[in-house]
Write a protein that holds these residues in place. Structure first.
Motif, mmCIF file in Angstrom:
data_model
loop_
_atom_site.group_PDB
_atom_site.id
_atom_site.type_symbol
_atom_site.label_atom_id
_atom_site.label_comp_id
_atom_site.label_asym_id
_atom_site.label_seq_id
_atom_site.Cartn_x
_atom_site.Cartn_y
_atom_site.Cartn_z
ATOM 1 N N LEU A 72 22.729 35.059 1.341
ATOM 2 C CA LEU A 72 23.236 36.259 0.679
ATOM 3 C C LEU A 72 24.315 35.969 -0.365
ATOM 4 O O LEU A 72 24.871 36.898 -0.944
ATOM 5 C CB LEU A 72 23.790 37.241 1.729
ATOM 6 C CG LEU A 72 22.729 37.983 2.554
ATOM 7 C CD1 LEU A 72 23.384 38.752 3.694
ATOM 8 C CD2 LEU A 72 21.917 38.929 1.674
ATOM 9 N N HIS A 73 24.610 34.712 -0.619
ATOM 10 C CA HIS A 73 25.562 34.396 -1.683
ATOM 11 C C HIS A 73 25.051 34.943 -3.028
ATOM 12 O O HIS A 73 23.850 34.900 -3.304
ATOM 13 C CB HIS A 73 25.747 32.879 -1.825
ATOM 14 C CG HIS A 73 26.653 32.276 -0.793
ATOM 15 N ND1 HIS A 73 26.334 32.183 0.538
ATOM 16 C CD2 HIS A 73 27.891 31.718 -0.917
ATOM 17 C CE1 HIS A 73 27.317 31.589 1.196
ATOM 18 N NE2 HIS A 73 28.276 31.306 0.343
ATOM 19 N N ASP A 74 25.961 35.438 -3.821
ATOM 20 C CA ASP A 74 25.623 35.904 -5.166
ATOM 21 C C ASP A 74 25.440 34.671 -6.053
ATOM 22 O O ASP A 74 26.409 34.032 -6.470
ATOM 23 C CB ASP A 74 26.759 36.787 -5.698
ATOM 24 C CG ASP A 74 26.455 37.350 -7.088
ATOM 25 O OD1 ASP A 74 25.478 36.903 -7.725
ATOM 26 O OD2 ASP A 74 27.219 38.231 -7.540
ATOM 27 N N MET A 75 24.187 34.345 -6.317
ATOM 28 C CA MET A 75 23.894 33.114 -7.045
ATOM 29 C C MET A 75 24.314 33.162 -8.509
ATOM 30 O O MET A 75 24.278 32.139 -9.200
ATOM 31 C CB MET A 75 22.398 32.782 -6.932
ATOM 32 C CG MET A 75 21.950 32.506 -5.498
ATOM 33 S SD MET A 75 22.952 31.225 -4.676
ATOM 34 C CE MET A 75 22.283 31.261 -3.010
ATOM 35 N N SER A 76 24.700 34.316 -9.006
ATOM 36 C CA SER A 76 25.223 34.379 -10.369
ATOM 37 C C SER A 76 26.686 33.935 -10.417
ATOM 38 O O SER A 76 27.207 33.610 -11.480
ATOM 39 C CB SER A 76 25.091 35.803 -10.925
ATOM 40 O OG SER A 76 25.968 36.701 -10.248
ATOM 41 N N ARG A 77 27.334 33.907 -9.252
ATOM 42 C CA ARG A 77 28.753 33.540 -9.176
ATOM 43 C C ARG A 77 28.998 32.250 -8.407
ATOM 44 O O ARG A 77 30.013 31.591 -8.584
ATOM 45 C CB ARG A 77 29.547 34.679 -8.511
ATOM 46 C CG ARG A 77 29.483 36.001 -9.256
ATOM 47 C CD ARG A 77 30.105 37.109 -8.427
ATOM 48 N NE ARG A 77 31.495 36.788 -8.075
ATOM 49 C CZ ARG A 77 32.122 37.264 -7.013
ATOM 50 N NH1 ARG A 77 31.495 38.083 -6.185
ATOM 51 N NH2 ARG A 77 33.376 36.950 -6.783
ATOM 52 N N PHE A 78 28.045 31.902 -7.522
ATOM 53 C CA PHE A 78 28.244 30.728 -6.665
ATOM 54 C C PHE A 78 27.037 29.803 -6.721
ATOM 55 O O PHE A 78 25.889 30.247 -6.688
ATOM 56 C CB PHE A 78 28.471 31.158 -5.208
ATOM 57 C CG PHE A 78 29.597 32.140 -5.036
ATOM 58 C CD1 PHE A 78 30.913 31.729 -5.118
ATOM 59 C CD2 PHE A 78 29.329 33.483 -4.805
ATOM 60 C CE1 PHE A 78 31.952 32.636 -4.962
ATOM 61 C CE2 PHE A 78 30.359 34.400 -4.646
ATOM 62 C CZ PHE A 78 31.679 33.971 -4.730
ATOM 63 N N GLU A 79 27.318 28.521 -6.788
ATOM 64 C CA GLU A 79 26.276 27.508 -6.666
ATOM 65 C C GLU A 79 26.474 26.855 -5.304
ATOM 66 O O GLU A 79 27.509 26.236 -5.050
ATOM 67 C CB GLU A 79 26.391 26.467 -7.784
ATOM 68 C CG GLU A 79 25.243 25.467 -7.802
ATOM 69 C CD GLU A 79 25.302 24.518 -8.992
ATOM 70 O OE1 GLU A 79 24.403 23.657 -9.115
ATOM 71 O OE2 GLU A 79 26.252 24.623 -9.807
ATOM 72 N N VAL A 80 25.501 27.041 -4.418
ATOM 73 C CA VAL A 80 25.684 26.669 -3.018
ATOM 74 C C VAL A 80 24.896 25.412 -2.677
ATOM 75 O O VAL A 80 23.712 25.287 -2.996
ATOM 76 C CB VAL A 80 25.265 27.830 -2.097
ATOM 77 C CG1 VAL A 80 25.482 27.451 -0.625
ATOM 78 C CG2 VAL A 80 26.058 29.093 -2.433
ATOM 79 N N PHE A 81 25.580 24.499 -1.986
ATOM 80 C CA PHE A 81 24.991 23.236 -1.543
ATOM 81 C C PHE A 81 25.072 23.172 -0.015
ATOM 82 O O PHE A 81 26.129 23.434 0.555
ATOM 83 C CB PHE A 81 25.750 22.044 -2.114
ATOM 84 C CG PHE A 81 25.694 21.898 -3.605
ATOM 85 C CD1 PHE A 81 24.978 20.858 -4.194
ATOM 86 C CD2 PHE A 81 26.385 22.781 -4.436
ATOM 87 C CE1 PHE A 81 24.940 20.711 -5.576
ATOM 88 C CE2 PHE A 81 26.355 22.649 -5.817
ATOM 89 C CZ PHE A 81 25.624 21.609 -6.396
ATOM 90 N N CYS A 82 23.974 22.829 0.625
ATOM 91 C CA CYS A 82 23.984 22.560 2.058
ATOM 92 C C CYS A 82 23.787 21.062 2.270
ATOM 93 O O CYS A 82 22.828 20.480 1.739
ATOM 94 C CB CYS A 82 22.869 23.326 2.768
ATOM 95 S SG CYS A 82 23.160 25.094 2.912
ATOM 96 N N TYR A 83 24.692 20.451 3.033
ATOM 97 C CA TYR A 83 24.597 19.026 3.337
ATOM 98 C C TYR A 83 24.325 18.867 4.827
ATOM 99 O O TYR A 83 25.191 19.147 5.666
ATOM 100 C CB TYR A 83 25.894 18.309 2.963
ATOM 101 C CG TYR A 83 26.233 18.392 1.494
ATOM 102 C CD1 TYR A 83 25.599 17.573 0.555
ATOM 103 C CD2 TYR A 83 27.190 19.296 1.032
ATOM 104 C CE1 TYR A 83 25.904 17.650 -0.794
ATOM 105 C CE2 TYR A 83 27.508 19.379 -0.313
ATOM 106 C CZ TYR A 83 26.860 18.557 -1.221
ATOM 107 O OH TYR A 83 27.173 18.646 -2.560
#
Length: 315
Positions: A72-83
């Protein structure tokens, strides 16, 4: 007590950091994997880069709780990485996150903490969220090498990390009331209601449909008018003092039973013995085995009237 727990956390974090520093041959005990040129790199559009590192992007309560929040992160504001620091278990949680997250990367055990920290740093992560804390499978040596300028701990371990390489601890005023502030090394980020996210609406909405729920007889619970208490923690979490309280509850509530998880089996026999010694029939305790998939377990929980939580290590 809380002072002891804090001291143990500090000692454990110090040992983790010392081993990490030796691995990079740092003489002064300081090392910073992140570089200004990495975190200063702009994206189009400009976005905050957030990394989540965990051993539990598998069939595990952490993945179950956080899956929706990640998606649900706003992908226009956040670039999310899962490690992920554990191997692929082929579970639905792993498949969904690997498929739908913008960046999902595996950091295998054969790679050193330094190698993994450098990879995270090269991604230009601004905020790194440690979803393990001091829990099984952690690789806190990676965090000790500072792959991001801001680092915090969240979700699986709401106690203090005791580490100078963790800046923030995400909590709430129930998990960490004001009078417990002294037991935390990190700065606290209090969520307004509850610190714990969950994925209930996405994963388990079927539970809200009464026509799809089981009957008590399906799980060996009495059909007669009975009040059902339950607790599905491992039986090792039940202390003698707490179980004595539960026995008193059974005595005071006629036609009631306590529904428990049948694991480990040796504990089942001991609990039955304690109930009979207290003058009650052993059938006042009902034991059920693991139930899979998780949706089916949650459906059966709806058959209980009240959950009795454990102390110290709760559910």
């Amino acid at each position: 007590d809380n002072d002891t727990i804090r001291s143990i956390s500090i000692a454990y974090a110090k040992d983790t950091k010392e081993r990490a520093m030796r691995s990079v041959q740092s003489r002064d005990g300081q090392y910073r994997a992140w570089k200004a040129e990495h975190v200063g790199r702009e994206s189009d559009p400009p976005r905050l880069r957030i990394g989540y590192i965990s051993s539990d992007f598998v069939n595990h309560p952490t993945a179950d709780l956080i899956q929706s929040a990640l998606l649900l992160h706003d992908m226009s504001r956040f670039e999310v990485f899962c490690y992920s620091i554990t191997k692929d278990d082929k579970s639905e949680y792993r498949k969904k996150l690997a498929k739908e997250m913008e960046h999902f990367k595996n950091l295998p055990k054969k790679h050193s903490d330094k190698h993994c920290a450098d990879l995270i740093a090269e991604d230009g992560i601004h905020i790194l969220v440690n979803l393990n804390g001091h829990t099984a499978g952690d690789r806190n040596g990676i965090s000790a090498l500072r792959p991001a300028p801001v680092q915090l701990v969240y979700l699986a371990y709401p106690g203090t990390m005791g580490a100078d390489y963790v800046d923030w601890n995400v909590a709430d005023k129930t998990v960490c009331p004001p009078e417990h502030r002294a037991y935390y090394v990190e700065r606290l980020l209090h969520m307004p209601f509850c610190y714990q996210t969950n994925s209930f609406q996405e994963l388990y909405s079927e539970i809200l449909d009464k026509s799809k729920l089981p009957k008590r007889k399906d799980h060996q619970l009495p059909d007669r008018p009975t009040f059902v208490f339950c607790n599905f923690c491992r039986l090792g979490r039940i202390t003698p003092e707490l179980f004595a309280v539960w026995v008193r509850i059974l005595k005071r509530v006629p036609n009631s039973v306590i529904w428990l998880y049948k694991h480990p089996k040796a504990a089942v026999l001991r609990l039955k013995l304690q109930v009979t010694r207290a003058g009650l029939d052993e059938d006042r305790l009902v034991f059920s085995p693991p139930c899979s998939p998780k949706l089916e377990h949650l459906k059966r929980v709806t058959l209980a009237d009240l959950c009795l939580d454990t102390l110290v290590y709760n559910g």
